[in-house]
Motif scaffolding. Structure first.
Motif, short mmCIF file in Angstrom:
data_model
loop_
_atom_site.label_atom_id
_atom_site.label_comp_id
_atom_site.label_asym_id
_atom_site.label_seq_id
_atom_site.Cartn_x
_atom_site.Cartn_y
_atom_site.Cartn_z
N PRO A 334 0.80 -1.23 0.00
CA PRO A 334 0.00 0.00 0.00
C PRO A 334 0.83 1.27 0.00
CG PRO A 334 -0.82 -1.56 1.63
CD PRO A 334 0.50 -2.09 1.16
N GLY A 335 2.09 1.19 0.40
CA GLY A 335 2.95 2.38 0.44
C GLY A 335 2.98 3.06 1.78
N THR A 336 2.22 2.58 2.73
CA THR A 336 2.13 3.25 4.03
C THR A 336 3.41 3.10 4.84
OG1 THR A 336 1.04 1.26 4.86
CG2 THR A 336 -0.37 3.07 4.18
N GLY A 337 4.23 2.11 4.51
CA GLY A 337 5.49 1.94 5.21
C GLY A 337 6.69 2.36 4.39
N GLY A 338 6.43 3.14 3.34
CA GLY A 338 7.51 3.60 2.48
C GLY A 338 7.88 2.63 1.38
N GLU A 339 7.21 1.47 1.34
CA GLU A 339 7.52 0.48 0.32
C GLU A 339 6.98 0.91 -1.04
OE1 GLU A 339 3.39 -0.67 1.71
OE2 GLU A 339 5.22 0.15 2.60
N PRO A 340 7.55 0.38 -2.13
CA PRO A 340 7.00 0.68 -3.45
C PRO A 340 5.54 0.22 -3.56
CG PRO A 340 9.15 -0.37 -3.64
CD PRO A 340 8.74 -0.49 -2.20
N THR A 341 4.81 0.84 -4.45
CA THR A 341 3.42 0.49 -4.69
C THR A 341 3.27 -0.16 -6.06
OG1 THR A 341 2.90 2.61 -5.72
CG2 THR A 341 2.66 2.46 -3.30
#
Length: 375
Positions: A334-341
């Motif tokens: 989801p991107g909420t932890g800074g990960e790619p979406t």
């Protein structure tokens, strides 16, 4: 038998599907048809359908009769519209299962009517008008004959026109969108002049369902938005990503500066560095074309994909970090932890998010996560 990788899985966030469905329902006075084609855009059609129906959707949409029958076999009895068929196709099982069918030509309509008559059933059909996408649907010059035949068949017992519909070129506001609405209204007018009384008109996709109320009519059809991808990349509507793709490192090695990585050595290390091996590849749905730009997240920090993505694996350059075998890699989420979406990966591969999420293959097991009691 499905053979799942022991090193990777996709988490499907059903609470996100519920949130997104409710968001669409709140944005309109129309009914909501949840598009769950392509196995729920790779998320699992039955589980997504169940969640969407509990969260504001009242209809389901699929591409084929086989997809519709999969939902019925899963215990779902909500209205289903299936919209892509050949006039030569056997639709008997779909009619017996109470599936509505889209019709785009007289040949299609005659074939459906003949099957319904043989079964002693009434086929519920949605006539599709081509308002500019120039894919499926009847062109204006064909539409008059189609609705005339539909009205003739309605005088019998085996065909009822429940809906009239079309598909937008895009959901963005603009002249093309306005012209399609005009053409759709004209098509509805022609149908009514022929004596048809469709109870459902539908035109809006995800983007239009959120931003173009003039397209809503009696039903909207969100697809990609249900899975948390913003249909308008320039505007956030608060949708939540519904899938996280995870894997675990299976090898970590230190290499010197000047080391070529993966096929063709398109990536060469510019310093002594650590490489980490991720057991996912394009056979699992990762876009080959994303190499050179793609990143993944390890322990909350992003690192670049080093070199080409292979069929079953890719390499990450983690620099002087010290990951261990078994550490988790978040490919996208989801991107909420800074990960790619998913949108990030689509951009890196110069494709659409739809292709990324529907491409995640059968070797990647789906795990379903429920954070809310009502999901």
């Amino acid at each position: 038998m499905r053979i799942a990788s022991p090193h990777a899985h996709a988490v499907v966030h059903l609470d996100a599907v519920a949130h997104n469905t409710a968001l669409f329902a709140a944005a309109t006075n129309a009914a909501v048809l949840a598009v769950v084609k392509a196995d729920g855009f790779g998320h699992g059609a039955v589980r997504v359908a169940e969640t969407a129906l509990r969260s504001g959707a009242t209809w389901l949409g699929v591409t084929t009769c086989a997809e519709a029958l999969q939902l019925r076999a899963g215990g779902i009895d909500a209205p289903i519209l299936s919209w892509m068929h050949s006039p030569l196709e056997d639709v008997e099982a779909a009619l017996l299962a109470g599936v509505d069918l889209s019709v785009s030509s007289r040949e299609h309509l005659r074939a459906v009517a003949a099957t319904a008559a043989r079964l002693g059933r009434t086929a519920e059909v949605h006539l599709k008008a081509d308002t500019g996408l120039h894919r499926n649907g009847a062109r204006p010059e064909e539409w008059r004959e189609l609705v005339r035949l539909a009205r003739e068949l309605e005088t019998g017992e085996h065909v009822r026109v429940r809906g009239v519909w079309s598909h937008l070129v895009s959901g963005a506001a603009g002249d093309a969108n306005r012209r399609q609405v005009e053409l759709f209204d004209e098509a509805v007018g022609v149908a009514r002049a022929a004596g048809l009384r469709p109870r459902i008109r539908h035109l809006a996709n995800s983007a239009a369902a959120l931003g173009a109320p003039e397209t809503h009519y009696e039903l909207v059809r969100p697809g990609i938005g249900l899975y948390g991808v913003e249909p308008d990349p320039l505007r956030s509507r608060g949708l939540r990503g519904a899938m996280t793709l995870r894997a675990r490192l299976i090898l970590v090695k230190r290499v010197p500066a000047g080391s070529g990585v993966s096929y063709g050595h398109e990536y060469v290390t510019d310093r002594d560095t650590t490489l980490a091996l991720v057991p996912l590849g394009y056979a699992d749905g990762l876009p080959w074309a994303a190499a050179g730009q793609a990143e993944v997240s390890i322990a909350g920090r992003r690192y670049p994909v080093a070199g080409r993505i292979a069929m079953d694996q890719f390499v990450v350059d983690v620099g002087d970090a010290e990951p261990r075998i078994g550490d988790e890699v978040v490919v996208f989420g989801p991107g909420t932890g800074g990960e790619p979406t998913v949108a990030d990966w689509a951009g890196w591969a110069n494709t659409v998010p739809h292709e990324v999420i529907t491409g995640i293959g059968p070797r990647v097991a789906r795990h379903y996560e429920r954070e809310s009691a009502h999901v």
